[in-house]
Structures are given as C-alpha cells and as structure tokens.
Scaffold this motif. Structure first.
Motif, PDB file in Angstrom:
ATOM      1  N   PHE A   1       0.820  -1.206   0.000  1.00 18.87           N
ATOM      2  CA  PHE A   1       0.000   0.000   0.000  1.00 18.87           C
ATOM      3  C   PHE A   1       0.849   1.249   0.000  1.00 18.87           C
ATOM      4  O   PHE A   1       0.574   2.219  -0.703  1.00 18.87           O
ATOM      5  CB  PHE A   1      -0.915   0.026   1.229  1.00 18.87           C
ATOM      6  CG  PHE A   1      -2.309  -0.271   0.853  1.00 18.87           C
ATOM      7  CD1 PHE A   1      -2.988   0.601   0.016  1.00 18.87           C
ATOM      8  CD2 PHE A   1      -2.932  -1.408   1.301  1.00 18.87           C
ATOM      9  CE1 PHE A   1      -4.268   0.320  -0.361  1.00 18.87           C
ATOM     10  CE2 PHE A   1      -4.210  -1.693   0.913  1.00 18.87           C
ATOM     11  CZ  PHE A   1      -4.882  -0.828   0.091  1.00 18.87           C
TER      12      PHE A   1
ATOM     13  N   LEU B   1       0.693   4.133  -2.876  1.00 18.79           N
ATOM     14  CA  LEU B   1       0.426   5.547  -2.603  1.00 18.79           C
ATOM     15  C   LEU B   1       1.588   6.416  -3.066  1.00 18.79           C
ATOM     16  O   LEU B   1       1.387   7.467  -3.676  1.00 18.79           O
ATOM     17  CB  LEU B   1       0.183   5.762  -1.098  1.00 18.79           C
ATOM     18  CG  LEU B   1      -1.150   5.251  -0.557  1.00 18.79           C
ATOM     19  CD1 LEU B   1      -1.145   5.244   0.963  1.00 18.79           C
ATOM     20  CD2 LEU B   1      -2.295   6.105  -1.067  1.00 18.79           C
TER      21      LEU B   1
ATOM     22  N   MET C   1       3.941   5.785  -5.363  1.00 16.76           N
ATOM     23  CA  MET C   1       4.246   5.793  -6.801  1.00 16.76           C
ATOM     24  C   MET C   1       3.265   6.639  -7.609  1.00 16.76           C
ATOM     25  O   MET C   1       3.480   6.900  -8.783  1.00 16.76           O
ATOM     26  CB  MET C   1       4.288   4.365  -7.358  1.00 16.76           C
ATOM     27  CG  MET C   1       5.377   3.497  -6.761  1.00 16.76           C
ATOM     28  SD  MET C   1       6.952   4.362  -6.516  1.00 16.76           S
ATOM     29  CE  MET C   1       7.523   4.545  -8.204  1.00 16.76           C
ATOM     30  N   GLU C   2       2.181   7.047  -6.973  1.00 17.32           N
ATOM     31  CA  GLU C   2       1.240   7.917  -7.690  1.00 17.32           C
ATOM     32  C   GLU C   2       1.730   9.353  -7.738  1.00 17.32           C
ATOM     33  O   GLU C   2       1.310  10.129  -8.572  1.00 17.32           O
ATOM     34  CB  GLU C   2      -0.101   7.912  -6.960  1.00 17.32           C
ATOM     35  CG  GLU C   2      -0.914   6.696  -7.239  1.00 17.32           C
ATOM     36  CD  GLU C   2      -2.319   6.869  -6.730  1.00 17.32           C
ATOM     37  OE1 GLU C   2      -2.531   7.732  -5.854  1.00 17.32           O
ATOM     38  OE2 GLU C   2      -3.197   6.151  -7.217  1.00 17.32           O
ATOM     39  N   GLY C   3       2.571   9.700  -6.805  1.00 20.41           N
ATOM     40  CA  GLY C   3       2.988  11.097  -6.663  1.00 20.41           C
ATOM     41  C   GLY C   3       3.923  11.534  -7.765  1.00 20.41           C
ATOM     42  O   GLY C   3       4.477  10.717  -8.497  1.00 20.41           O
ATOM     43  N   PRO C   4       4.089  12.841  -7.884  1.00 20.03           N
ATOM     44  CA  PRO C   4       4.940  13.376  -8.943  1.00 20.03           C
ATOM     45  C   PRO C   4       6.423  13.076  -8.711  1.00 20.03           C
ATOM     46  O   PRO C   4       7.193  12.994  -9.659  1.00 20.03           O
ATOM     47  CB  PRO C   4       4.678  14.890  -8.894  1.00 20.03           C
ATOM     48  CG  PRO C   4       4.128  15.152  -7.520  1.00 20.03           C
ATOM     49  CD  PRO C   4       3.447  13.899  -7.099  1.00 20.03           C
ATOM     50  N   ASP C   5       6.836  12.898  -7.443  1.00 13.89           N
ATOM     51  CA  ASP C   5       8.251  12.606  -7.240  1.00 13.89           C
ATOM     52  C   ASP C   5       8.472  11.147  -6.858  1.00 13.89           C
ATOM     53  O   ASP C   5       9.225  10.823  -5.948  1.00 13.89           O
ATOM     54  CB  ASP C   5       8.886  13.566  -6.220  1.00 13.89           C
ATOM     55  CG  ASP C   5       7.878  14.009  -5.160  1.00 13.89           C
ATOM     56  OD1 ASP C   5       7.783  15.213  -4.903  1.00 13.89           O
ATOM     57  OD2 ASP C   5       7.163  13.126  -4.621  1.00 13.89           O
ATOM     58  N   ALA C   6       7.775  10.268  -7.574  1.00 11.45           N
ATOM     59  CA  ALA C   6       7.935   8.839  -7.365  1.00 11.45           C
ATOM     60  C   ALA C   6       9.370   8.432  -7.705  1.00 11.45           C
ATOM     61  O   ALA C   6       9.919   8.879  -8.702  1.00 11.45           O
ATOM     62  CB  ALA C   6       6.954   8.085  -8.258  1.00 11.45           C
TER      63      ALA C   6
ATOM     64  N   TRP D   1      11.391   5.753  -9.068  1.00 15.27           N
ATOM     65  CA  TRP D   1      11.229   4.510  -9.838  1.00 15.27           C
ATOM     66  C   TRP D   1      12.381   3.543  -9.644  1.00 15.27           C
ATOM     67  O   TRP D   1      12.198   2.333  -9.710  1.00 15.27           O
ATOM     68  CB  TRP D   1      11.032   4.831 -11.318  1.00 15.27           C
ATOM     69  CG  TRP D   1       9.760   5.583 -11.539  1.00 15.27           C
ATOM     70  CD1 TRP D   1       9.614   6.926 -11.659  1.00 15.27           C
ATOM     71  CD2 TRP D   1       8.439   5.033 -11.620  1.00 15.27           C
ATOM     72  NE1 TRP D   1       8.280   7.256 -11.810  1.00 15.27           N
ATOM     73  CE2 TRP D   1       7.547   6.112 -11.799  1.00 15.27           C
ATOM     74  CE3 TRP D   1       7.930   3.735 -11.554  1.00 15.27           C
ATOM     75  CZ2 TRP D   1       6.165   5.932 -11.913  1.00 15.27           C
ATOM     76  CZ3 TRP D   1       6.553   3.555 -11.682  1.00 15.27           C
ATOM     77  CH2 TRP D   1       5.694   4.661 -11.850  1.00 15.27           C
TER      78      TRP D   1
ATOM     79  N   PHE E   1      11.773   1.819  -6.391  1.00  9.41           N
ATOM     80  CA  PHE E   1      10.633   0.927  -6.581  1.00  9.41           C
ATOM     81  C   PHE E   1      11.075  -0.347  -7.311  1.00  9.41           C
ATOM     82  O   PHE E   1      10.702  -1.460  -6.931  1.00  9.41           O
ATOM     83  CB  PHE E   1       9.551   1.669  -7.363  1.00  9.41           C
ATOM     84  CG  PHE E   1       8.291   0.881  -7.589  1.00  9.41           C
ATOM     85  CD1 PHE E   1       7.712   0.140  -6.567  1.00  9.41           C
ATOM     86  CD2 PHE E   1       7.655   0.905  -8.828  1.00  9.41           C
ATOM     87  CE1 PHE E   1       6.538  -0.573  -6.770  1.00  9.41           C
ATOM     88  CE2 PHE E   1       6.491   0.191  -9.041  1.00  9.41           C
ATOM     89  CZ  PHE E   1       5.934  -0.546  -8.021  1.00  9.41           C
TER      90      PHE E   1
ATOM     91  N   TYR F   1       1.706  -5.381  -5.210  1.00  7.59           N
ATOM     92  CA  TYR F   1       1.552  -3.970  -5.594  1.00  7.59           C
ATOM     93  C   TYR F   1       0.311  -3.795  -6.479  1.00  7.59           C
ATOM     94  O   TYR F   1      -0.501  -2.898  -6.273  1.00  7.59           O
ATOM     95  CB  TYR F   1       2.816  -3.517  -6.315  1.00  7.59           C
ATOM     96  CG  TYR F   1       2.714  -2.178  -7.012  1.00  7.59           C
ATOM     97  CD1 TYR F   1       2.753  -0.982  -6.297  1.00  7.59           C
ATOM     98  CD2 TYR F   1       2.579  -2.104  -8.403  1.00  7.59           C
ATOM     99  CE1 TYR F   1       2.666   0.245  -6.943  1.00  7.59           C
ATOM    100  CE2 TYR F   1       2.492  -0.885  -9.056  1.00  7.59           C
ATOM    101  CZ  TYR F   1       2.536   0.281  -8.316  1.00  7.59           C
ATOM    102  OH  TYR F   1       2.442   1.494  -8.956  1.00  7.59           O
TER     103      TYR F   1
ATOM    104  N   VAL G   1      -2.861  -1.403  -5.724  1.00  7.99           N
ATOM    105  CA  VAL G   1      -3.296  -0.336  -6.636  1.00  7.99           C
ATOM    106  C   VAL G   1      -4.772  -0.525  -7.004  1.00  7.99           C
ATOM    107  O   VAL G   1      -5.558   0.424  -6.988  1.00  7.99           O
ATOM    108  CB  VAL G   1      -2.432  -0.314  -7.919  1.00  7.99           C
ATOM    109  CG1 VAL G   1      -3.044   0.619  -8.963  1.00  7.99           C
ATOM    110  CG2 VAL G   1      -1.019   0.121  -7.591  1.00  7.99           C
TER     111      VAL G   1
END
Lengths: 314, 153
Positions: free
Chosen positions: A13, A17, A19-24, A26, A29, A43, A47
């Motif tokens: 979770f 949450l 990875m949705e943001g603008p400063d994910a 990657w 991740f 994951y 989602v």
C-alpha cells in the motif's frame, strides 16, 4: 490464483500511494520489486484496491447521509433532497472506471449527437446499445468511454446492453443514473428531468439516494427533490411511433415535448403552464389538425409567427 | 539505449516475463508518438506508462478470472436488481460510516490527495500539519478502506 485470501499488506500500500505522486522514485521501486517476485502482484492488488475504494469515496457526498434516509428512499414517493455534489464525483468515478488507469493510452475522444426539432436519430454504440434521440435533443458521448452518456437537452430512449462489470451511466443535469439491464427514457429541460423505465431496471443517483426504478416506474427531479411515480411501461418511448402519452404532466412540459416532436415551437402561457394533462396525443393527427390540440388540452391555441401558444380560454 | 534497458528491467520486475522486451518497445513507441509528449522527465514518463500498462493487464486478467469463476459456478445466477441495489446502498453506508470513524482530518486528507489530486505537501500546508502526518493519515485511511472492502467481499 488464490491471492484473494491473502490480506492486503501495508508495505504494498505504501508503494501504491507513493508511486502515484509526482516525485515517485522509480529506481527504488524497481529495487523493491526485484527483491521478491511476489511483490509485483502485491503492488497490483494494492493499486486495484486503492482505485476501487477511491471511487467509492469519491461517489459519496462529503455530507454523510443518515442510514435512515437511505432506507426511506426505498419507500414510495418520498420527495427527498439529494446533494448536487454527489453527482460530479459519482460520474467522475464512473468515467475513471470506464477509462481505467490508462490515461495516456486512452485520451478522451468526445463527440456529440444532436437533432433538429421534428427529427429523430438513432445512435448505435460500439457495445450494441443504442440511443434514439427525439427532435431538439443533444447527447454527449466519448469513443473511449463507451458506457457513459451525458444528456444535454431534449428526450432520448436508451436501449442498453447490460454488462454488470461495466454499468452504463447517464448524466443528466445534476442527476446520475446507472442501468441494471434496460430500456429507459430520459427527458430534460430547464425545469425538470424525467426518467422512465420500460424494461429492466435503472438506479437513480447510485451513490446518493440510490433509488431503484423498475419497469413502469419513473422519477422526476425538479429543483433538488426527487419524486417517484408510476407510468405505463408500453408508453415509455412511445414518441418514437409518434404517440405522446402523458399522465398528469404539466402543460409546459407537454408544450416542450410537442415542440420537439412537431418541429415547431409550442409554448404554454404562464397561466396554464402548471395545469396538468392526462392522455395521449397523436403527433401526425396534430400536424394535420392543430385545432385538435386546444380541444384535447382544454386550452386556446394561439398561432402566430413565433409558433403556437397554449392559453387559457378567453 | 540506457532508458530502454531500464524500462525492460522495470517491466521484468513488474512481472512482464518474456513479454518485457515487447512491452518496453510498445511503451516506447506510444510515448514517443504522442504530440503532447513528455518534456520534463521522459524517463519518469516512460516508467509511469509502463506501470500503467501492467496495472491494466492485471485488471484485465482479474476481470477474466472473475468471469470464468461466474461461468463455472452453476449457482452464480444474476443477482436480482433489487438485491444488488440494496447491497450497493449498504456498502455506500458502510464506507460513509468508516470515514466518520476515521475522523474529519483523515477524511479530508484522503479526499484532497486521492480525489482532488492535490500534492501531499500542499495538503499538509492547508491543514497546518506536517508532511509525515499527511502520509500517515493517507496510509491509515487507505488501509481501513481496504480492510472494509475485503470484509464486504
């Protein structure tokens, strides 16, 4: 795959949450995912769950409805209030569901279908559903969201191919409705919106009042009240055959219907606008003999360059 | 190209298996072909597109499974419309009740971030709380909603 039985985990979770943001991040991740082959699916589940209940919350009004109200909505004829804020959220949620998360693959491809007064048109949708537009009507659709329609004005008959996984949603004014396998008619003007069901069922305002409508039932939304009434299922959409059936309908609404069907403006003078009419009008007969209308509606029909006006008898 | 390799690696980690190379290629073409394509950070955009693709594939798979399940289960008749609408109403009621228990700040955080799409930093400033409070509110609200959905299933 029996992953339904394993509980959702906080870790997945957290990533969903983040990875949705603008400063994910990657790279981080990717490293987390590579640690264990099962993490990707954890994951995915997080989602999917997040998306589902976000839609649920979006569909709810911030003003929570007492449970007693929801139960009352099931009784006959409660003129109840509904919150306008529900609607945008509800439809946005349906749209989000229809388009899915593929924002970049499925950009909206909106289009509109419109008819002139006196005209009729059938719109065939990709899923086998169809919409018949009466004259003077307009509907907005989207090629990439084929299970959503926005009724802009006028009247139209929906024949919806039911798909429980993808309910067909109709937005009309401030009202949202969702089909439960159905033939139904939607009519809207500045004053009121009317939804009548011929076959199957429709749910009005699915996330607020959640009024189920069965065949032979109709709902009228006027201002912010909803009223349920009975209709003859065979009369729903009868305008397609040039037959207009009314059961206690105000004359201003009758006039609006006639304008669309006859292809020429018909108005009700304020003095008779709220008077109701019960009966069936034959469009072809009225075209041949306009005087008939006055007798049937018990009014005087004044004809001038602007069209017909329904007035009280002198 | 380095970005391409990163994308393939990411897709492998996301469970794409043998399809990873092909999918990376598809993502590449789609993103490159867009008129309003990425300007700021193309790599983040590619990652996002690849992730979305995998999410969609997962959803499609789940839907297919659900259909098979319904098909193979002889008793899985269509629920009568009235039952379904009652269930939907009850569920909406439960979600509303849960939001009340969570408290108004957590509900507000959840709505602002998840529904309005506001940045977490922005929401923290609006509510006069720290960013970590917003993060934890979001986690707690999501977790509670997820648990509720599991229970209702």
């Amino acid at each position: 795959m029996n992953d339904d039985s394993t509980p959702l985990d906080d870790e997945a979770f957290g990533w969903a949450l983040r990875m949705e943001g603008p400063d994910a991040d990657w790279d981080a991740f990717t490293l987390w995912l590579e640690h264990d082959a099962s993490r990707s699916e954890r994951y995915d589940r997080a989602v999917a769950a997040l998306h589902d209940f976000t839609a649920d919350v979006a569909a709810l009004s911030p003003v929570t409805v007492p449970a007693s109200d929801l139960i009352a909505a099931n009784d006959d004829m409660p003129a109840r209030r509904y919150t306008r804020r529900w609607i945008g959220g509800a439809l946005a949620a349906v749209l989000a569901g229809a388009i899915g998360l593929g924002v970049w693959t499925e950009t909206p491809r909106p289009y509109a279908v419109e008819t002139a007064p006196g005209e009729q048109r059938i719109v065939a949708l990709a899923d086998g559903s169809s919409i018949v537009l009466a004259g003077g009507s307009k509907v907005r659709l989207d090629h990439n969201a084929p299970r959503v329609a926005m009724v802009e004005r006028g009247e139209m008959l929906f024949r919806i191919r039911h798909d429980a996984a993808h309910p067909f949603a109709v937005g009309v004014g401030d009202l949202t409705l969702v089909d439960l396998g159905t033939v139904f008619d939607v009519k809207t003007d500045a004053q009121r919106t009317r939804v009548s069901v011929a076959e199957g069922a429709v749910m009005i305002d699915p996330d607020g009042a959640a009024l189920p409508l069965d065949p032979g039932q109709a709902v009228v939304a006027e201002g912010d009240s909803l009223r349920r009434l009975a209709v003859e299922p065979g009369d729903v959409g009868a305008w397609q055959e040039g037959r207009l059936a009314f059961d206690g309908v105000p004359l201003d609404e009758v006039a609006a219907d006639l304008s669309r069907q006859l292809g020429q403006p018909v108005r009700a003078a304020p003095a008779v606008a709220r008077r109701t009419f019960r009966g069936t009008l034959d469009v072809q007969a009225l075209k041949r003999r306009p005087a008939l209308l006055g007798q049937l509606l018990d009014v005087t029909v004044r004809q001038d360059a602007d069209g017909w006006t329904l007035e009280p008898h002198p | 190209m380095a970005n391409r390799d990163k994308l393939v690696r990411f897709l492998l980690a996301r469970g794409a298996g043998d399809a990873a190379e092909d999918l990376a290629h598809d993502v590449w073409l789609k993103v490159a072909g867009r008129a309003d394509g990425p300007i700021g950070n193309p790599l983040a955009y590619l990652y996002r597109a690849a992730d979305t693709l995998m999410i969609d594939r997962y959803r499609a798979r789940r839907q297919a499974e659900a259909r098979d399940q319904a098909w193979s289960d002889r008793h899985a008749q269509e629920q009568p419309a009235a039952d379904r609408s009652v269930a939907a109403r009850q569920e909406a009621g439960e979600v509303a009740a849960l939001l009340t228990t969570l408290g108004s700040r957590r509900e507000a955080v959840f709505r602002r971030v998840r529904i309005d799409g506001a940045a977490q930093r922005e929401v923290a400033a609006e509510l006069g709380v720290s960013l970590s409070t917003v993060e934890s509110d979001l986690r707690i609200a999501s977790r509670a909603l997820a648990d509720l959905k599991e229970r209702l299933r």
